[in-house]
Design an enzyme around this catalytic site. Structure first.
Site, PDB file in Angstrom:
ATOM      1  N   HIS A  26       0.756  -1.081   0.047  1.00 40.74           N
ATOM      2  CA  HIS A  26       0.024  -0.002   0.031  1.00 40.74           C
ATOM      3  C   HIS A  26       1.063   1.286  -0.004  1.00 40.74           C
ATOM      4  O   HIS A  26       0.548   2.159  -0.759  1.00 40.74           O
ATOM      5  CB  HIS A  26      -0.781   0.193   1.218  1.00 40.74           C
ATOM      6  CG  HIS A  26      -1.815  -1.109   1.196  1.00 40.74           C
ATOM      7  ND1 HIS A  26      -3.295  -0.718   1.339  1.00 40.74           N
ATOM      8  CD2 HIS A  26      -1.766  -2.386   1.269  1.00 40.74           C
ATOM      9  CE1 HIS A  26      -3.768  -2.105   1.433  1.00 40.74           C
ATOM     10  NE2 HIS A  26      -3.172  -2.877   1.299  1.00 40.74           N
ATOM     11  N   GLN A 347      13.711  -4.581  -5.214  1.00 38.96           N
ATOM     12  CA  GLN A 347      13.174  -5.388  -6.111  1.00 38.96           C
ATOM     13  C   GLN A 347      13.139  -4.516  -7.510  1.00 38.96           C
ATOM     14  O   GLN A 347      13.498  -5.235  -8.736  1.00 38.96           O
ATOM     15  CB  GLN A 347      11.834  -5.923  -5.755  1.00 38.96           C
ATOM     16  CG  GLN A 347      11.270  -6.411  -6.841  1.00 38.96           C
ATOM     17  CD  GLN A 347       9.987  -7.358  -6.480  1.00 38.96           C
ATOM     18  OE1 GLN A 347      10.160  -8.123  -5.558  1.00 38.96           O
ATOM     19  NE2 GLN A 347       8.927  -7.009  -6.982  1.00 38.96           N
ATOM     20  N   HIS A 362       4.294 -13.959  -6.985  1.00 40.58           N
ATOM     21  CA  HIS A 362       3.150 -14.206  -6.666  1.00 40.58           C
ATOM     22  C   HIS A 362       2.012 -13.467  -7.154  1.00 40.58           C
ATOM     23  O   HIS A 362       0.860 -13.340  -6.601  1.00 40.58           O
ATOM     24  CB  HIS A 362       2.880 -14.244  -4.828  1.00 40.58           C
ATOM     25  CG  HIS A 362       2.966 -12.565  -4.485  1.00 40.58           C
ATOM     26  ND1 HIS A 362       4.069 -11.525  -4.928  1.00 40.58           N
ATOM     27  CD2 HIS A 362       2.133 -12.013  -3.628  1.00 40.58           C
ATOM     28  CE1 HIS A 362       3.815 -10.679  -4.435  1.00 40.58           C
ATOM     29  NE2 HIS A 362       2.863 -10.722  -3.513  1.00 40.58           N
ATOM     30  N   TRP A 365       0.072  -6.742  -7.351  1.00 36.26           N
ATOM     31  CA  TRP A 365      -0.057  -5.804  -8.288  1.00 36.26           C
ATOM     32  C   TRP A 365       1.257  -4.894  -8.573  1.00 36.26           C
ATOM     33  O   TRP A 365       1.531  -4.868  -9.576  1.00 36.26           O
ATOM     34  CB  TRP A 365      -1.237  -5.162  -8.106  1.00 36.26           C
ATOM     35  CG  TRP A 365      -1.661  -4.292  -9.495  1.00 36.26           C
ATOM     36  CD1 TRP A 365      -1.692  -2.789  -9.730  1.00 36.26           C
ATOM     37  CD2 TRP A 365      -1.791  -4.738 -10.725  1.00 36.26           C
ATOM     38  NE1 TRP A 365      -2.226  -2.396 -10.693  1.00 36.26           N
ATOM     39  CE2 TRP A 365      -2.075  -3.479 -11.361  1.00 36.26           C
ATOM     40  CE3 TRP A 365      -1.913  -5.928 -11.416  1.00 36.26           C
ATOM     41  CZ2 TRP A 365      -2.418  -3.471 -12.750  1.00 36.26           C
ATOM     42  CZ3 TRP A 365      -2.051  -6.083 -12.598  1.00 36.26           C
ATOM     43  CH2 TRP A 365      -2.270  -4.949 -13.603  1.00 36.26           C
ATOM     44  N   ASN A 366       1.882  -4.637  -7.432  1.00 34.74           N
ATOM     45  CA  ASN A 366       3.061  -3.801  -7.359  1.00 34.74           C
ATOM     46  C   ASN A 366       4.150  -4.602  -8.127  1.00 34.74           C
ATOM     47  O   ASN A 366       4.938  -4.234  -9.057  1.00 34.74           O
ATOM     48  CB  ASN A 366       3.666  -3.320  -6.054  1.00 34.74           C
ATOM     49  CG  ASN A 366       2.589  -2.310  -5.509  1.00 34.74           C
ATOM     50  OD1 ASN A 366       2.398  -1.354  -5.888  1.00 34.74           O
ATOM     51  ND2 ASN A 366       2.041  -2.883  -4.368  1.00 34.74           N
ATOM     52  N   GLY A 385      -6.537 -13.583  -2.884  1.00 36.03           N
ATOM     53  CA  GLY A 385      -7.135 -12.388  -3.448  1.00 36.03           C
ATOM     54  C   GLY A 385      -6.965 -11.790  -4.946  1.00 36.03           C
ATOM     55  O   GLY A 385      -7.197 -12.717  -5.625  1.00 36.03           O
ATOM     56  N   ASP A 386      -6.237 -10.578  -5.423  1.00 29.36           N
ATOM     57  CA  ASP A 386      -6.285 -10.104  -6.671  1.00 29.36           C
ATOM     58  C   ASP A 386      -5.087 -10.961  -7.319  1.00 29.36           C
ATOM     59  O   ASP A 386      -4.968 -10.841  -8.523  1.00 29.36           O
ATOM     60  CB  ASP A 386      -5.899  -8.590  -6.373  1.00 29.36           C
ATOM     61  CG  ASP A 386      -4.492  -8.217  -5.897  1.00 29.36           C
ATOM     62  OD1 ASP A 386      -4.193  -8.944  -4.914  1.00 29.36           O
ATOM     63  OD2 ASP A 386      -3.934  -7.500  -6.279  1.00 29.36           O
ATOM     64  N   GLN A 387      -4.336 -11.727  -6.779  1.00 33.38           N
ATOM     65  CA  GLN A 387      -3.285 -12.231  -7.222  1.00 33.38           C
ATOM     66  C   GLN A 387      -3.705 -13.171  -8.534  1.00 33.38           C
ATOM     67  O   GLN A 387      -3.040 -13.484  -9.375  1.00 33.38           O
ATOM     68  CB  GLN A 387      -2.195 -13.073  -6.173  1.00 33.38           C
ATOM     69  CG  GLN A 387      -1.779 -11.975  -5.335  1.00 33.38           C
ATOM     70  CD  GLN A 387      -1.069 -12.858  -4.017  1.00 33.38           C
ATOM     71  OE1 GLN A 387      -1.253 -14.099  -3.824  1.00 33.38           O
ATOM     72  NE2 GLN A 387      -1.003 -12.130  -3.010  1.00 33.38           N
TER      73      GLN A 387
HETATM   74  C1  UDX Z   1      -0.317  -6.864  -1.237  1.00 36.76           C
HETATM   75  C2  UDX Z   1      -1.014  -8.030  -1.767  1.00 36.76           C
HETATM   76  O1  UDX Z   1      -0.589  -9.251  -1.313  1.00 36.76           O
HETATM   77  C3  UDX Z   1      -1.201  -7.976  -3.208  1.00 36.76           C
HETATM   78  O2  UDX Z   1      -1.889  -9.069  -3.854  1.00 36.76           O
HETATM   79  C4  UDX Z   1      -1.793  -6.578  -3.669  1.00 36.76           C
HETATM   80  O3  UDX Z   1      -1.943  -6.681  -5.115  1.00 36.76           O
HETATM   81  C5  UDX Z   1      -0.917  -5.589  -3.134  1.00 36.76           C
HETATM   82  O4  UDX Z   1      -0.981  -5.652  -1.632  1.00 36.76           O
HETATM   83  P1  UDX Z   1       2.336  -7.700  -1.502  1.00 36.76           P
HETATM   84  O5  UDX Z   1       2.005  -9.001  -1.389  1.00 36.76           O
HETATM   85  O6  UDX Z   1       3.302  -7.220  -0.626  1.00 36.76           O
HETATM   86  O7  UDX Z   1       1.109  -6.853  -1.794  1.00 36.76           O
HETATM   87  O8  UDX Z   1       3.047  -7.610  -3.143  1.00 36.76           O
HETATM   88  P2  UDX Z   1       3.155  -6.346  -4.003  1.00 36.76           P
HETATM   89  O9  UDX Z   1       1.764  -5.767  -4.796  1.00 36.76           O
HETATM   90  O10 UDX Z   1       3.940  -7.152  -5.180  1.00 36.76           O
HETATM   91  O11 UDX Z   1       4.231  -5.625  -3.323  1.00 36.76           O
HETATM   92  C6  UDX Z   1       5.473  -5.845  -2.842  1.00 36.76           C
HETATM   93  C7  UDX Z   1       6.184  -4.585  -2.879  1.00 36.76           C
HETATM   94  O12 UDX Z   1       7.540  -4.819  -2.332  1.00 36.76           O
HETATM   95  C8  UDX Z   1       6.679  -4.430  -4.293  1.00 36.76           C
HETATM   96  O13 UDX Z   1       6.792  -2.826  -4.467  1.00 36.76           O
HETATM   97  C9  UDX Z   1       8.216  -4.720  -4.294  1.00 36.76           C
HETATM   98  O14 UDX Z   1       8.992  -4.080  -5.324  1.00 36.76           O
HETATM   99  C10 UDX Z   1       8.726  -4.771  -2.930  1.00 36.76           C
HETATM  100  N1  UDX Z   1       9.772  -5.708  -2.862  1.00 36.76           N
HETATM  101  C11 UDX Z   1       9.296  -6.963  -2.696  1.00 36.76           C
HETATM  102  C12 UDX Z   1      11.035  -5.271  -2.461  1.00 36.76           C
HETATM  103  O15 UDX Z   1      11.300  -4.313  -2.412  1.00 36.76           O
HETATM  104  N2  UDX Z   1      11.855  -6.405  -2.259  1.00 36.76           N
HETATM  105  C13 UDX Z   1      11.269  -7.792  -1.881  1.00 36.76           C
HETATM  106  O16 UDX Z   1      12.538  -8.493  -1.829  1.00 36.76           O
HETATM  107  C14 UDX Z   1      10.095  -8.014  -2.287  1.00 36.76           C
END
Ligand code: UDX
Length: 466
Positions: A26, A347, A362, A365-366, A385-387
């Protein structure tokens, strides 16, 4: 007084207040939107909970906690942070329990945000607009009560926004507890979604019912928002965006990835909640297009069996790999693997590195948008979820990946890596990935579709003020 001194430079320019839920998925998109708005000449105050400050400071992404309140220049504007209590004691483990956290943060957050707005007004720096991300919809109510226009930033895809919106309004024939056997759902602007392709929280069998409530909660007051921003871009989701905009106009402002000039952001403007390990030198030493990058985001926890199968599948692929394994999951690794994994990566830098061949993801969305922007083929391993719909779009609509069926097996893992990254195979996927990289980069470049939407918002706020 202190605040006024600190804000000396940023005085007299329009002021946007952002309110973020305390999660990496978020905070990242909201902070990146903050940077793009600030770069165009506005002051953005981003507020979240003390827990976030604590984690930013511990991860080294933030400067000293005391420094986070100072305005940092970004382009022609400034960003600064403020924090408020989430209503729970510092080390309270119940913070992970949304049933406990959500009501607590609502009470303290409402008061704190109203107070922040009042203080800035008194100091002659009135807040022109409040923008919140999902899970803190009360921020929009506070803004409305105080007569300030509000906006929301949806942090998932337009397709997923539309699916939740139609569900919330009883539009479309979704499976329900009474009628669970609906094989597929047809919704405007979206491909036919099989039951197993819907956001899992909407399924009658979902184990995550509290999350369904938390997500749908924000659709209750969304009509109060003057702007509904979405982290997507027109070229990527044209049909979904156009169809939902007949009911509620959404404004694509993505992909909200780190602007290239910000990659070496001054300390305090990065929002990492985990401490990244340095892996760039290691990547520099690898052959181009050789490395398999594996990460499942900030929340997901895989089982011991899945971790073992992935580990052996990676070994059998005979390629170098960079695998992010957080906290508790480290104990689930087969013997000898602990030294071969990292706790957290930078990342976006990793995905942009020429040594990376593919991304096992996974489908958060980010991560999805970051990989599209970097042009990296994906192996999708969605869990909840949205994944799940994100994976469908990645594989079937955007054409940039293959799906690894769950639970993963070592043979399938190996086969997927081959499918996207060997010379003979995966050519079409790599071609599509390169095309999306171009389109994603163009959307947020100056005068691209999303950049124009952000500029229009900044102009509106600036004109309102003068
Ligand atoms: C959550 C939900 O799980 C996801 O389904 C929804 O779309 C957004 O909120 P998350 O699971 O953390 O998020 O996944 P993601 O949306 O991919 O966000 C992770 C963030 O962490 C990305 O911006 C990624 O760049 C960052 N990250 C991840 C790192 O900087 N380093 C890492 O090793 C892993």
């Amino acid at each position: 007084e202190e605040l006024s001194m600190e804000l000396g430079n940023a005085h007299g320019i329009p002021h946007v207040l952002m309110v973020s839920f305390a999660g990496q998925g978020h905070l990242n998109p909201l902070l990146r939107l903050a940077k793009r708005i600030a770069a165009k000449g506005l002051l953005v105050t981003l507020c979240s909970t003390h827990d976030i400050r604590h984690r930013m400071v511990n991860s080294d992404s933030g400067a000293a906690a005391s420094d986070l309140g100072a305005p940092k220049p970004v382009g022609r504007g400034f960003i600064r942070f403020e924090f408020f209590s989430d209503g729970l004691p510092v080390d309270d483990v119940r913070r992970k329990d949304l049933d406990v956290l959500m009501p607590a943060v609502r009470v303290t957050g409402q008061r704190a945000v109203a107070d922040i707005i009042r203080r800035h007004a008194e100091a002659g720096r009135p807040v022109s607009c409040v923008i919140n991300n999902p899970f803190v919809p009360w921020a929009l109510d506070v803004a409305a009560e105080m007569g300030i226009p509000g906006g929301v930033l949806w942090v998932q895809s337009a397709a997923v926004f539309a699916t939740y919106y139609y569900y919330h309004h009883g539009l479309g024939k979704f499976p329900t507890e009474e009628n669970p056997d609906v094989a597929a759902v047809r919704l405007p602007g979206l491909p036919l979604l099989k039951q197993e392709e819907l956001p899992t929280f909407l399924l009658p069998t979902s184990e995550y019912k509290p999350l369904r409530e938390v997500i749908l909660e924000q659709f209750r007051n969304i009509n109060k928002a003057a702007w509904v921003f979405a982290n997507t871009f027109h070229e990527l989701e044209r049909e979904a965006i156009e169809a939902i905009s007949d009911r509620i106009p959404i404004i694509p402002v993505g992909p909200l990835v780190e602007p290239p000039e910000e990659k070496s952001s001054p300390a305090g403007i990065r929002g990492d909640l985990f401490k990244a390990e340095d892996c760039m030198e290691w990547l520099d030493a690898q052959e181009p297009h050789s490395v398999v990058y594996v990460s499942v985001g900030s929340i997901l926890v895989l089982s011991k069996e899945e971790m073992e199968e992935m580990a052996w599948g990676l070994c059998d692929s005979h390629r170098p790999f960079l695998w992010v394994v957080r906290g508790d999951m480290r104990s689930l690794l087969p013997e000898g693997f602990l030294d071969a994994v990292i706790e957290w990566s930078p990342q976006e830098e990793v995905l942009a590195h020429p040594a990376v061949a593919c991304f096992v993801t996974h489908c958060g969305w980010n991560s999805t948008l970051e990989a599209l922007t970097a042009g990296v083929p994906m192996i999708t391993y969605p869990q909840f979820g949205d994944q799940v719909p994100d994976s469908k779009f990645l594989v079937e609509v955007f054409g940039v990946g293959v799906r690894l069926a769950a639970p993963a097996t070592r043979e399938q893992m190996k086969r997927c890596v081959e499918a996207v990254s060997t010379k003979q195979r995966g050519e079409e996927i790599r071609k599509r990935a390169a095309e999306w990289k171009k389109a994603a980069t163009a959307a947020v470049a100056e005068d691209g579709s999303s950049d124009r939407h952000i500029q229009a918002f900044v102009d509106e706020i600036t004109n309102k003020r003068s």
